[in-house]
Scaffold this motif. Sequence first.
Motif, mmCIF file in Angstrom:
data_model
loop_
_atom_site.group_PDB
_atom_site.id
_atom_site.type_symbol
_atom_site.label_atom_id
_atom_site.label_comp_id
_atom_site.label_asym_id
_atom_site.label_seq_id
_atom_site.Cartn_x
_atom_site.Cartn_y
_atom_site.Cartn_z
ATOM 1 N N ARG A 127 0.808 -1.220 0.000
ATOM 2 C CA ARG A 127 0.000 0.000 0.000
ATOM 3 C C ARG A 127 0.842 1.271 0.000
ATOM 4 O O ARG A 127 0.295 2.362 -0.135
ATOM 5 C CB ARG A 127 -0.943 -0.011 1.195
ATOM 6 C CG ARG A 127 -1.934 -1.188 1.168
ATOM 7 C CD ARG A 127 -2.644 -1.317 -0.180
ATOM 8 N NE ARG A 127 -3.524 -2.458 -0.250
ATOM 9 C CZ ARG A 127 -4.828 -2.393 -0.026
ATOM 10 N NH1 ARG A 127 -5.388 -1.251 0.282
ATOM 11 N NH2 ARG A 127 -5.562 -3.479 -0.116
ATOM 12 N N TYR A 128 2.133 1.135 0.147
ATOM 13 C CA TYR A 128 3.050 2.261 0.071
ATOM 14 C C TYR A 128 4.251 1.867 -0.776
ATOM 15 O O TYR A 128 4.584 0.677 -0.888
ATOM 16 C CB TYR A 128 3.506 2.701 1.470
ATOM 17 C CG TYR A 128 2.417 3.400 2.254
ATOM 18 C CD1 TYR A 128 2.282 4.795 2.196
ATOM 19 C CD2 TYR A 128 1.520 2.673 3.017
ATOM 20 C CE1 TYR A 128 1.269 5.434 2.907
ATOM 21 C CE2 TYR A 128 0.497 3.312 3.715
ATOM 22 C CZ TYR A 128 0.382 4.691 3.653
ATOM 23 O OH TYR A 128 -0.628 5.325 4.333
ATOM 24 N N THR A 129 4.901 2.867 -1.362
ATOM 25 C CA THR A 129 6.061 2.550 -2.200
ATOM 26 C C THR A 129 7.187 1.919 -1.386
ATOM 27 O O THR A 129 7.968 1.132 -1.917
ATOM 28 C CB THR A 129 6.569 3.809 -2.923
ATOM 29 O OG1 THR A 129 6.786 4.870 -1.982
ATOM 30 C CG2 THR A 129 5.559 4.264 -3.965
ATOM 31 N N SER A 130 7.277 2.233 -0.094
ATOM 32 C CA SER A 130 8.304 1.592 0.736
ATOM 33 C C SER A 130 8.047 0.089 0.838
ATOM 34 O O SER A 130 8.983 -0.719 0.787
ATOM 35 C CB SER A 130 8.339 2.218 2.133
ATOM 36 O OG SER A 130 7.073 2.108 2.765
ATOM 37 N N ALA A 131 6.785 -0.299 0.976
ATOM 38 C CA ALA A 131 6.440 -1.723 1.025
ATOM 39 C C ALA A 131 6.646 -2.368 -0.340
ATOM 40 O O ALA A 131 7.076 -3.531 -0.435
ATOM 41 C CB ALA A 131 4.996 -1.897 1.479
ATOM 42 N N ALA A 132 6.353 -1.631 -1.420
ATOM 43 C CA ALA A 132 6.591 -2.157 -2.763
ATOM 44 C C ALA A 132 8.083 -2.369 -3.003
ATOM 45 O O ALA A 132 8.487 -3.343 -3.647
ATOM 46 C CB ALA A 132 6.018 -1.211 -3.809
ATOM 47 N N LEU A 133 8.901 -1.460 -2.486
ATOM 48 C CA LEU A 133 10.347 -1.602 -2.606
ATOM 49 C C LEU A 133 10.839 -2.839 -1.862
ATOM 50 O O LEU A 133 11.665 -3.611 -2.375
ATOM 51 C CB LEU A 133 11.036 -0.349 -2.079
ATOM 52 C CG LEU A 133 12.558 -0.375 -2.041
ATOM 53 C CD1 LEU A 133 13.134 -0.571 -3.434
ATOM 54 C CD2 LEU A 133 13.089 0.919 -1.417
ATOM 55 N N ARG A 155 5.368 6.958 -0.691
ATOM 56 C CA ARG A 155 4.079 7.463 -1.152
ATOM 57 C C ARG A 155 3.047 6.345 -1.103
ATOM 58 O O ARG A 155 3.382 5.169 -1.296
ATOM 59 C CB ARG A 155 4.177 7.975 -2.592
ATOM 60 C CG ARG A 155 5.078 9.174 -2.790
ATOM 61 C CD ARG A 155 5.019 9.662 -4.231
ATOM 62 N NE ARG A 155 5.811 10.878 -4.417
ATOM 63 C CZ ARG A 155 7.114 10.879 -4.685
ATOM 64 N NH1 ARG A 155 7.760 9.728 -4.827
ATOM 65 N NH2 ARG A 155 7.760 12.027 -4.824
ATOM 66 N N PRO A 156 1.783 6.697 -0.913
ATOM 67 C CA PRO A 156 0.736 5.669 -0.957
ATOM 68 C C PRO A 156 0.544 5.153 -2.375
ATOM 69 O O PRO A 156 0.763 5.875 -3.351
ATOM 70 C CB PRO A 156 -0.513 6.398 -0.457
ATOM 71 C CG PRO A 156 -0.226 7.846 -0.687
ATOM 72 C CD PRO A 156 1.250 8.029 -0.558
#
Length: 271
Positions: A127-133, A155-156
């Motif tokens: 749900r956030y770019t940090s989690a996507a990373l 970012r969301p």
Amino acid sequence: MGVSGWRYRSWRGDFYPSGLPQRRELEYVAERLTSVEINGSFYSLQRPASYQRWRASVPGGFVFAVKGSRYITHMLRLRGVRTAMANFFASGVLALGPALGPILWQLPEREAFDQPVWEEFLAGLPRYTSAALALAREHDERLDGRAWLEIDQDRPLRYAVEPRSPSYADPAFTRLLRDQGIALALADSAGRWPQFDAVTSDLVYVRLHGSRELYHSGYTPDELDAWAARIRDWVTGAGDGVPRDVCVYFDNDARGHAPHDAVALANRLGR
């Protein structure tokens, strides 16, 4: 307001002026519209250099919607997708930075609603770019040496789903999307697939494939007026008092109508 893809031969010498270099086509679109849907990401993993080039071709405030991989939706059928999802995010999607808009999951017509499958799939979406990373760092060997593993800030992330089976009229699916804050795409497809009108998040995602002939027919002035009125209501929150962001993409590109219709609708909305 935008189009689904921008690299079409039939647009050259019509929407695109004769002699416009192909490398400047996206720039030309971005001078007239505010968004495009990236289609190539649906068919194969793109490269970070492509995402970087696209971002550099558009002004600040321009938004890219990214179509999720059909390997995830059509081949894996949303099941056991963690590595495939890691590869998708590692392929360069995050290089779009502030230009990264919603991610669209387009489903095959044959795929019926299965609630446990959807609960697991949605729970696994970052749900956030940090989690996507963090997820992208789990990519497999196919992305070795070509993965994009950085973000400029957290970012969301927003998502939309375009189902094409009537089974998705199940109220349980709508509730699930509302609970998760995921947009249910409204697709106008000349009656080929169901049109789901439920608003399930703070984002309204519209795909206009053609009202009378799928992919081929243009939109009449009256039809564009009607869509403009609906969009104003969503943006202002008329009805339920909740203003929403709206993304609209014309996909009636077979005869080159899409960019002309998109510009005409954008003009009606003062964009």
